[in-house]
Design a protein around this motif. Structure first.
Motif, PDB file in Angstrom:
ATOM      1  N   PHE A 284       0.813  -1.167  -0.120  1.00  0.00           N
ATOM      2  CA  PHE A 284       0.245   0.072  -0.014  1.00  0.00           C
ATOM      3  C   PHE A 284       0.917   1.203  -0.098  1.00  0.00           C
ATOM      4  CE2 PHE A 284      -2.126  -3.374   2.334  1.00  0.00           C
ATOM      5  CZ  PHE A 284      -3.541  -3.425   1.638  1.00  0.00           C
ATOM      6  N   PRO A 285       0.425   2.255  -0.623  1.00  0.00           N
ATOM      7  CA  PRO A 285       0.692   3.565  -0.385  1.00  0.00           C
ATOM      8  C   PRO A 285       0.499   4.090   0.793  1.00  0.00           C
ATOM      9  CG  PRO A 285      -0.934   3.717  -2.127  1.00  0.00           C
ATOM     10  CD  PRO A 285      -0.773   2.333  -1.758  1.00  0.00           C
ATOM     11  N   GLU A 286       0.683   5.489   1.059  1.00  0.00           N
ATOM     12  CA  GLU A 286       0.131   6.123   2.406  1.00  0.00           C
ATOM     13  C   GLU A 286      -1.381   6.513   1.913  1.00  0.00           C
ATOM     14  OE1 GLU A 286       2.358   8.591   4.458  1.00  0.00           O
ATOM     15  OE2 GLU A 286       4.342   7.471   4.594  1.00  0.00           O
ATOM     16  N   GLY A 287      -1.953   6.611   2.769  1.00  0.00           N
ATOM     17  CA  GLY A 287      -3.336   7.337   2.989  1.00  0.00           C
ATOM     18  C   GLY A 287      -4.537   6.178   2.849  1.00  0.00           C
ATOM     19  N   ARG A 288      -5.624   6.449   2.262  1.00  0.00           N
ATOM     20  CA  ARG A 288      -6.759   5.541   2.127  1.00  0.00           C
ATOM     21  C   ARG A 288      -7.255   5.972   0.943  1.00  0.00           C
ATOM     22  NH1 ARG A 288      -9.367   4.141   7.219  1.00  0.00           N
ATOM     23  NH2 ARG A 288      -7.715   4.666   9.013  1.00  0.00           N
ATOM     24  N   ALA A 289      -8.182   4.786   0.583  1.00  0.00           N
ATOM     25  CA  ALA A 289      -8.653   4.811  -0.963  1.00  0.00           C
ATOM     26  C   ALA A 289     -10.131   4.346  -0.734  1.00  0.00           C
ATOM     27  CB  ALA A 289      -7.795   3.784  -1.822  1.00  0.00           C
ATOM     28  N   ALA A 290     -11.006   4.725  -1.849  1.00  0.00           N
ATOM     29  CA  ALA A 290     -12.238   4.173  -2.196  1.00  0.00           C
ATOM     30  C   ALA A 290     -12.418   2.736  -2.771  1.00  0.00           C
ATOM     31  CB  ALA A 290     -13.168   4.895  -3.141  1.00  0.00           C
ATOM     32  N   LEU A 291     -11.241   2.275  -3.656  1.00  0.00           N
ATOM     33  CA  LEU A 291     -11.155   0.926  -4.188  1.00  0.00           C
ATOM     34  C   LEU A 291      -9.940   0.743  -4.375  1.00  0.00           C
ATOM     35  CD1 LEU A 291     -12.583  -1.229  -5.569  1.00  0.00           C
ATOM     36  CD2 LEU A 291     -12.258   0.173  -7.366  1.00  0.00           C
ATOM     37  N   VAL A 292      -9.355  -0.604  -3.669  1.00  0.00           N
ATOM     38  CA  VAL A 292      -8.246  -0.972  -3.698  1.00  0.00           C
ATOM     39  C   VAL A 292      -8.116  -2.419  -4.565  1.00  0.00           C
ATOM     40  CG1 VAL A 292      -6.164  -1.602  -2.408  1.00  0.00           C
ATOM     41  CG2 VAL A 292      -7.492   0.043  -1.444  1.00  0.00           C
ATOM     42  N   VAL A 293      -7.451  -2.629  -5.464  1.00  0.00           N
ATOM     43  CA  VAL A 293      -7.499  -3.791  -6.267  1.00  0.00           C
ATOM     44  C   VAL A 293      -6.155  -4.682  -6.303  1.00  0.00           C
ATOM     45  CG1 VAL A 293      -8.081  -4.638  -8.519  1.00  0.00           C
ATOM     46  CG2 VAL A 293      -9.195  -2.749  -7.907  1.00  0.00           C
ATOM     47  N   ALA A 328      -7.269  -0.853   7.045  1.00  0.00           N
ATOM     48  CA  ALA A 328      -6.793   0.334   7.419  1.00  0.00           C
ATOM     49  C   ALA A 328      -6.429   1.332   6.552  1.00  0.00           C
ATOM     50  CB  ALA A 328      -5.152   0.192   8.206  1.00  0.00           C
ATOM     51  N   HIS A 329      -6.746   0.863   5.155  1.00  0.00           N
ATOM     52  CA  HIS A 329      -6.393   1.694   3.770  1.00  0.00           C
ATOM     53  C   HIS A 329      -7.866   1.967   3.245  1.00  0.00           C
ATOM     54  CE1 HIS A 329      -2.377   0.451   4.839  1.00  0.00           C
ATOM     55  NE2 HIS A 329      -1.835   1.615   4.267  1.00  0.00           N
ATOM     56  N   LEU A 330      -8.778   1.746   3.597  1.00  0.00           N
ATOM     57  CA  LEU A 330     -10.121   1.910   2.937  1.00  0.00           C
ATOM     58  C   LEU A 330     -10.827   3.275   3.394  1.00  0.00           C
ATOM     59  CD1 LEU A 330     -11.590  -1.508   2.392  1.00  0.00           C
ATOM     60  CD2 LEU A 330     -10.728  -0.034   0.548  1.00  0.00           C
ATOM     61  N   LEU A 331     -11.294   3.952   2.692  1.00  0.00           N
ATOM     62  CA  LEU A 331     -12.196   5.175   3.051  1.00  0.00           C
ATOM     63  C   LEU A 331     -13.599   4.670   3.380  1.00  0.00           C
ATOM     64  CD1 LEU A 331     -11.247   7.598   0.282  1.00  0.00           C
ATOM     65  CD2 LEU A 331     -10.701   8.050   2.556  1.00  0.00           C
ATOM     66  N   PRO A 332     -14.433   5.309   4.227  1.00  0.00           N
ATOM     67  CA  PRO A 332     -15.738   4.701   4.490  1.00  0.00           C
ATOM     68  C   PRO A 332     -16.685   4.554   3.330  1.00  0.00           C
ATOM     69  CG  PRO A 332     -15.022   6.661   5.795  1.00  0.00           C
ATOM     70  CD  PRO A 332     -14.080   6.399   4.716  1.00  0.00           C
ATOM     71  N   GLY A 333     -17.099   3.434   3.124  1.00  0.00           N
ATOM     72  CA  GLY A 333     -17.840   2.767   1.822  1.00  0.00           C
ATOM     73  C   GLY A 333     -16.940   2.214   0.942  1.00  0.00           C
ATOM     74  N   GLY A 334     -15.738   2.342   1.252  1.00  0.00           N
ATOM     75  CA  GLY A 334     -14.664   1.781   0.118  1.00  0.00           C
ATOM     76  C   GLY A 334     -14.554   0.182   0.196  1.00  0.00           C
ATOM     77  N   GLN A 335     -14.191  -0.301  -0.865  1.00  0.00           N
ATOM     78  CA  GLN A 335     -14.038  -1.910  -1.097  1.00  0.00           C
ATOM     79  C   GLN A 335     -12.542  -2.106  -1.320  1.00  0.00           C
ATOM     80  OE1 GLN A 335     -16.791  -3.449  -3.798  1.00  0.00           O
ATOM     81  NE2 GLN A 335     -18.747  -2.318  -2.820  1.00  0.00           N
ATOM     82  N   GLY A 336     -11.966  -3.360  -1.087  1.00  0.00           N
ATOM     83  CA  GLY A 336     -10.946  -4.257  -1.660  1.00  0.00           C
ATOM     84  C   GLY A 336     -11.488  -4.988  -2.705  1.00  0.00           C
ATOM     85  N   TRP A 337     -10.976  -5.206  -3.781  1.00  0.00           N
ATOM     86  CA  TRP A 337     -11.183  -6.266  -4.745  1.00  0.00           C
ATOM     87  C   TRP A 337      -9.869  -7.346  -4.888  1.00  0.00           C
ATOM     88  CZ3 TRP A 337     -13.526  -3.811  -9.762  1.00  0.00           C
ATOM     89  CH2 TRP A 337     -14.550  -3.263  -9.234  1.00  0.00           C
ATOM     90  N   LEU A 338      -9.993  -8.582  -4.165  1.00  0.00           N
ATOM     91  CA  LEU A 338      -8.913  -9.425  -4.265  1.00  0.00           C
ATOM     92  C   LEU A 338      -9.255 -10.541  -5.610  1.00  0.00           C
ATOM     93  CD1 LEU A 338      -6.628 -11.014  -3.009  1.00  0.00           C
ATOM     94  CD2 LEU A 338      -8.345 -12.119  -1.373  1.00  0.00           C
ATOM     95  N   ILE A 339      -8.449 -10.297  -6.354  1.00  0.00           N
ATOM     96  CA  ILE A 339      -8.431 -11.285  -7.476  1.00  0.00           C
ATOM     97  C   ILE A 339      -7.524 -12.653  -7.274  1.00  0.00           C
ATOM     98  CG2 ILE A 339      -8.146 -11.618  -9.897  1.00  0.00           C
ATOM     99  CD1 ILE A 339      -8.136  -8.333  -9.915  1.00  0.00           C
ATOM    100  N   LEU A 340      -8.073 -13.844  -7.102  1.00  0.00           N
ATOM    101  CA  LEU A 340      -7.347 -14.786  -6.686  1.00  0.00           C
ATOM    102  C   LEU A 340      -7.965 -16.120  -7.325  1.00  0.00           C
ATOM    103  CD1 LEU A 340      -5.197 -15.321  -4.670  1.00  0.00           C
ATOM    104  CD2 LEU A 340      -6.787 -16.014  -3.096  1.00  0.00           C
ATOM    105  N   SER A 341      -6.934 -17.184  -7.891  1.00  0.00           N
ATOM    106  CA  SER A 341      -7.463 -18.438  -8.240  1.00  0.00           C
ATOM    107  C   SER A 341      -7.544 -19.370  -6.866  1.00  0.00           C
ATOM    108  CB  SER A 341      -6.564 -19.031  -9.221  1.00  0.00           C
ATOM    109  OG  SER A 341      -6.545 -20.371  -9.304  1.00  0.00           O
ATOM    110  N   ASP A 342      -8.141 -20.274  -7.068  1.00  0.00           N
ATOM    111  CA  ASP A 342      -8.371 -21.188  -6.075  1.00  0.00           C
ATOM    112  C   ASP A 342      -7.631 -22.552  -6.344  1.00  0.00           C
ATOM    113  OD1 ASP A 342      -9.844 -22.594  -8.032  1.00  0.00           O
ATOM    114  OD2 ASP A 342     -11.646 -22.742  -6.803  1.00  0.00           O
ATOM    115  N   LEU A 343      -6.564 -22.239  -7.488  1.00  0.00           N
ATOM    116  CA  LEU A 343      -5.859 -23.552  -7.625  1.00  0.00           C
ATOM    117  C   LEU A 343      -5.126 -23.996  -6.522  1.00  0.00           C
ATOM    118  CD1 LEU A 343      -4.615 -25.264  -9.881  1.00  0.00           C
ATOM    119  CD2 LEU A 343      -2.995 -23.601 -10.413  1.00  0.00           C
ATOM    120  N   ALA A 344      -4.597 -23.228  -5.600  1.00  0.00           N
ATOM    121  CA  ALA A 344      -3.708 -23.521  -4.566  1.00  0.00           C
ATOM    122  C   ALA A 344      -4.631 -24.474  -3.473  1.00  0.00           C
ATOM    123  CB  ALA A 344      -3.473 -22.322  -3.746  1.00  0.00           C
TER     124      ALA A 344
END
Length: 403
Positions: A284-293, A328-344
């Motif tokens: 992460f960079p410093e601060g907060r974001a509305a969407l973190v991918v 800790a890096h999301l603004l109110p109403g923000g989301q994180g998008w985790l893109i992940l295969s279930d191959l593991a």
């Protein structure tokens, strides 16, 4: 792009004297200790025996014959692999419910790949300090070498550099990818191309792009001044995709200088560079974001090359770091998008319970999940030793938010 960790001095005996050159390899393979001089008189069976014994061959013959020898070594490695696959199919035919035992089969597969890489890297080529090769019928690939590896350091006291032919061909392949680019057709988007650089993973598995193109953007990310982050940007493809979707600005991070240079190049080609701030950062960079991918490496394990760093994440470090630091890096109403295969999970390297446990422990909830099946050739290749896992694989976009 040169780095002291990629260079070491290599010595060998030739013409009754000790010769010295720089050794260059991006893989974890160390410089060879036993070197023989080889030329057009060396038969492929003899070369294969030498390679299996741990001896490297410094090629002094015709360059194109060296390429043919490398192909011959590959065929000798492929033959026992084909026979093993055929026997496995016969066993499965007799026992319809028989399945590979994971993760044992996965570790055997990785060992076989490592052995293959070692054998094929035993054919070596000498280049001068301008990346030119003096062998007969040798093409001028100096531009490809310079793109991949930068300038040869002049402070080592060597007048030449030794490179495995396999890696030299890899540099050429990367050069061609970089020139031609990878055309991407994503639903709802105009077609665009991404030009991967050497050592930066190409977005050839495009199904995860479809997920990012179709997932509902959170309202907070649609504001004119919304902060949107692309973590581990690689080629910059996800930043470009988010901008095509209407996001105004993106902050893209990566730890790799190669990746940041590649992303900058691609964003400039697409006319988007002014809307992306590229930063060298661990997650992460410093601060907060509305969407973190974030699209982290999908398999826990140790990478053995530059490209494998996009596939293997030792101890799931990046995955866990993203999940643990997201709230800790999301603004109110923000989301994180985790893109992940279930191959593991299908390989039994990580369980779904572990992933959900990390999400819960980080104070996150799952708002939704979109899934897609892979379209790459290995998913339908029944001869692949990991076929049972690949056939069941799903790639998911997890929409996460603080509880």
């Amino acid at each position: 792009m040169s780095s002291s960790q990629n260079w070491s001095l290599l010595q060998w005996q030739e013409h009754e004297a000790t010769q010295v050159a720089l050794w260059r390899a991006d893989s974890t393979m160390t410089a060879p200790r036993r070197i023989v001089i080889a030329d057009d008189s060396l038969a492929a069976d003899s070369a294969y025996r030498l390679a299996c014994e741990g001896q490297a061959m410094l090629w002094r013959g015709d360059f194109q014959n060296a390429r043919q020898l490398l192909s011959a070594l590959g065929r000798r490695l492929d033959k026992p692999a084909r026979e093993t696959s055929a026997k496995a199919r016969q066993r499965r035919a007799g026992k319809e419910d028989a399945k590979p035992v994971f993760p044992h089969a996965f570790h055997l597969h990785r060992q076989a790949l490592a052995q293959r890489a070692r054998i094929l890297s035993s054919v070596m080529i000498e280049l001068d300090t301008r990346w030119h090769c003096a062998l007969r019928r040798a093409p001028d690939w100096s531009e490809a070498c310079r793109e991949a590896w930068g300038e040869i350091p002049a402070d080592q006291g060597a007048q030449s550099v030794i490179v495995p032919l396999r890696e030299l061909l890899g540099a050429l392949g990367a050069h061609e990818w970089r020139k031609k680019g990878v055309a991407l057709a994503v639903p709802g988007m105009p077609e665009f191309s991404i030009h991967p650089h050497y050592g930066v993973f190409s977005p050839v598995r495009g199904e995860y792009l479809d997920l990012v193109a179709q997932a509902p953007l959170p309202a907070a990310a649609q504001q004119a001044d919304a902060a949107v982050w692309d973590i581990g940007t690689g080629t910059g493809v996800l930043s470009a995709l988010l901008l095509h979707r209407g996001v105004r600005q993106v902050v893209a991070t990566d730890l790799s200088d190669r990746a940041l240079a590649c992303a900058q190049d691609n964003l400039q080609r697409l006319g988007l560079a002014q809307r992306v701030s590229l930063r060298k950062a661990d997650l992460f960079p410093e601060g907060r974001a509305a969407l973190v991918v974030c699209n982290p490496p999908w398999l826990p394990g140790k990478a053995s090359s530059l490209l494998e760093q996009a596939v293997y994440d030792e101890g799931s470090r990046m995955l866990r770091g993203f999940v643990e630091g997201l709230a800790a890096h999301l603004l109110p109403g923000g989301q994180g998008w985790l893109i992940l295969s279930d191959l593991a999970e299908h390989l039994q390297l990580r369980s779904r319970e572990e992933l959900l446990g990390w999400i819960d422990a980080a104070g996150l909830q799952v708002l939704g999940r979109e899934d897609i099946r892979p379209r790459h050739g290995k998913a339908a290749d029944s001869t692949d030793p990991l076929h049972a896992a690949r056939a069941a694989e799903l790639t998911s976009l997890w929409r996460l938010a603080p509880r």
